[in-house]
Design an enzyme around this catalytic site. Structure first.
Site, PDB file in Angstrom:
ATOM      1  N   LYS A   1       0.789   8.254 -34.807  1.00 14.25           N
ATOM      2  CA  LYS A   1      -0.316   9.202 -35.037  1.00 14.25           C
ATOM      3  C   LYS A   1       0.268  10.521 -35.541  1.00 14.25           C
ATOM      4  O   LYS A   1       1.271  11.001 -35.016  1.00 14.25           O
ATOM      5  CB  LYS A   1      -1.104   9.422 -33.732  1.00 14.25           C
TER       6      LYS A   1
ATOM      7  N   HIS B   1       1.860   4.567 -24.009  1.00 15.26           N
ATOM      8  CA  HIS B   1       1.341   5.727 -24.736  1.00 15.26           C
ATOM      9  C   HIS B   1       1.502   7.038 -23.964  1.00 15.26           C
ATOM     10  O   HIS B   1       1.967   8.041 -24.509  1.00 15.26           O
ATOM     11  CB  HIS B   1      -0.140   5.530 -25.073  1.00 15.26           C
TER      12      HIS B   1
HETATM   13  C1  BG6 Z   1      -4.111   0.072 -26.884  1.00 11.27           C
HETATM   14  C2  BG6 Z   1      -4.725  -0.406 -25.603  1.00 11.27           C
HETATM   15  O1  BG6 Z   1      -2.709   0.042 -26.812  1.00 11.27           O
HETATM   16  O2  BG6 Z   1      -4.528   1.398 -27.141  1.00 11.27           O
HETATM   17  C3  BG6 Z   1      -6.231  -0.293 -25.648  1.00 11.27           C
HETATM   18  O3  BG6 Z   1      -4.363  -1.748 -25.375  1.00 11.27           O
HETATM   19  C4  BG6 Z   1      -6.650   1.098 -26.042  1.00 11.27           C
HETATM   20  O4  BG6 Z   1      -6.806  -0.637 -24.400  1.00 11.27           O
HETATM   21  C5  BG6 Z   1      -5.915   1.543 -27.289  1.00 11.27           C
HETATM   22  O5  BG6 Z   1      -8.042   1.093 -26.254  1.00 11.27           O
HETATM   23  C6  BG6 Z   1      -6.194   2.987 -27.597  1.00 11.27           C
HETATM   24  O6  BG6 Z   1      -5.682   3.287 -28.842  1.00 11.27           O
HETATM   25  P1  BG6 Z   1      -6.286   4.483 -29.691  1.00 11.27           P
HETATM   26  O7  BG6 Z   1      -5.393   4.571 -30.879  1.00 11.27           O
HETATM   27  O8  BG6 Z   1      -7.690   4.116 -30.011  1.00 11.27           O
HETATM   28  O9  BG6 Z   1      -6.221   5.676 -28.794  1.00 11.27           O
END
Ligand code: BG6
Length: 484
Positions: free
Chosen positions: A181, A239
């Site tokens: 990102k 994340h």
């Molecule tokens: C993924 C998860 O890694 O990231 C999901 O498995 C989640 O559950 C997603 O919804 C969120 O990604 P972003 O880019 O939409 O924040």
């Protein structure tokens, strides 16, 4: 020279929704190197044209009215399909024979993208080695591996061992799409391409940090995976810990894969894994009320869909500064943000001025969807004596830069093609992250913690989260971003 990307799990959702659209955008922007070819591999018996047609359908859907048929036609010429089963070694021999003439005489870069269900990662890696599609004969081969990378420390180690039997570490690209990102990469720029933030980026000025990744969506049709993953494995191990690392790390000497990853690893090493007896006091977990009604969820499930973990980075810079990581499904809105809460001024000479940390300076890094940065500070209200009010400087990416924010996969795929692993996790990094999450997951899943706080969809998690934060002497910033 040509590059070939072989996608395992070609008929899957990720390929349709993310990988092919990202490669198509890169093609449109003229960023794909040379003649890049894409070869799909999965069990469905498509012909080249059938697969192209199927991909075109989802590219139209993802393009949301911005699909360029002429550009797609050109792009689709470099797409091929080879049916095969990961369990069948013969199919890997067939794949090798199919790829050989495509590469021609030139030494091509080969990228194997594992976009399959995680249980196929190890067999696919072993087959690539055994069929000589990777290993010694292929120095220019790279492997990309999607999350989840293991489900705990032991399985992550085993997967790393399987990878290292066939690939060198520098050939391995472990995806955490958050690192692709733009706003996440901008964290490094904000901190290390400016001088004004770094002097105050430490325990002397910062009271605490809140990292929130809220989603208003529920788990939908993903119960099969989510029931065993839960919020810790799904969002926190990867994340949120990555966001923490980038917020807390020291400045690397160079923007190079190992220099960056060495610093992130130092942060993870400075986090002491929690003792079982501390987990209840240092975490909060919850489940949205209708979760047990979702398809394929056990009626007595205690899988957490919301979690808070207090993390302490035990080093000179951060001693005594808690990092609160919070994430959940079915929340008030979709927002990922990092709040750097500064300390109060040591002495307040204005009567009626701020008296709590909550009203002290705050830097908010909006990761998504309102990508930007806000700096909050006290200001004198005009014509009102010495009355003060919190105001903000507001920077917004979309209004400052034309062209929108590209999908994370564009950046990540391009980096793989260029062999730049700066935004990918190294083996020691994922193992350390699991070492932090494992004791929490074990405690949450233990018989002592069967009670889970329920919360209504559309809020900020269970009331216990608000109460817990108050007991910390702090308050959550529950802010839905303003979309410009
Ligand atoms: C993924 C998860 O890694 O990231 C999901 O498995 C989640 O559950 C997603 O919804 C969120 O990604 P972003 O880019 O939409 O924040």
């Amino acid at each position: 020279m040509a590059d070939t990307i072989v996608i395992f799990g070609a008929s899957g959702d990720l390929t349709n929704r993310k990988l092919i659209p990202a490669l198509f955008q890169l093609h449109r922007k003229g960023r794909l190197p040379g003649e890049t070819r894409i070869v799909g591999f999965s069990r469905t018996p498509f012909t080249h044209d059938e697969w192209r047609a199927k991909l075109a359908e989802s590219a139209v859907r993802v393009g949301e009215g911005e699909f360029d048929p002429a550009a797609w036609e050109e792009f689709a010429r470099s797409i091929y399909y080879q049916p095969g089963d990961i369990g069948e070694s013969e199919d890997f021999v067939k794949l090798r024979k199919f790829l050989a003439p495509l590469d021609g005489d030139h030494a091509a870069t080969r990228i194997y993208y594992l976009s399959t269900a995680p249980r196929f990662y190890e067999p696919a890696i072993a087959q690539l080695g055994a069929s000589k599609l990777a290993g010694q004969p292929c120095r220019k081969c790279r492997v990309v591996i999607e999350k989840p990378f293991g489900s705990d420390l032991a399985t992550a180690r085993r997967l790393n061992e399987a990878l290292h039997k066939v690939f060198r570490e520098r050939q391995v690209f472990r995806i955490d799409h958050y690192l692709g990102k733009e706003t996440v990469a901008n964290l490094l720029v904000l901190r290390f391409a400016n001088t004004i933030f770094e002097p105050v980026w430490n325990r002397n000025y910062i009271d605490h940090v809140q990292i929130t990744a809220a989603e208003n969506s529920t788990i939908g049709r993903r119960a099969d995976y989510y029931e065993s993953a839960g919020v810790l494995r799904d969002m926190l191990q990867n994340h949120l810990l990555q966001l923490l690392c980038l917020t807390a790390m020291e400045a690397p000497a160079r923007f190079e894969a190992d220099a960056v990853r060495d610093e992130k690893v130092k942060v993870l090493r400075a986090i002491r894994p929690k003792r079982a007896q501390d987990v209840a006091a240092d975490t909060v977990r919850g489940q949205y009320r209708r979760y047990r009604d979702e398809a394929n969820v056990r009626p007595d499930s205690v899988t957490a869909t919301f979690g808070v973990v207090k993390v302490e980075v035990e080093n000179w810079r951060w001693q005594g500064v808690p990092f609160y990581l919070r994430t959940g499904k079915a929340m008030s809105c979709r927002t990922t943000q990092i709040v750097i809460q500064f300390r109060e001024p040591p002495h307040m000479m204005f009567e009626g001025g701020p008296t709590s940390t909550h009203e002290a300076n705050r830097l908010v890094l909006q990761i998504q969807p309102a990508e930007g940065i806000q700096l909050y500070f006290q200001t004198k209200v005009p014509d009102a004596g010495m009355q003060l009010r919190m105001t903000e400087l507001d920077f917004n990416f979309r209004s400052k830069f034309a062209g929108g924010m590209p999908e994370a996969y564009q950046r990540l795929l391009l980096d793989v093609l260029h062999g730049d692993a700066s935004l990918f996790s190294r083996s020691d990094e994922v193992e350390l992250a699991w070492g932090i999450v494992d004791p929490i997951a074990r405690a949450w899943e233990s018989a002592d913690m069967t009670e889970i706080a329920l919360y209504e969809a559309g809020g900020w998690g269970p009331p216990t989260s608000t109460e817990w934060m108050r007991r910390q002497g702090r308050e959550w910033f529950d802010m839905c971003p303003v979309l410009h």
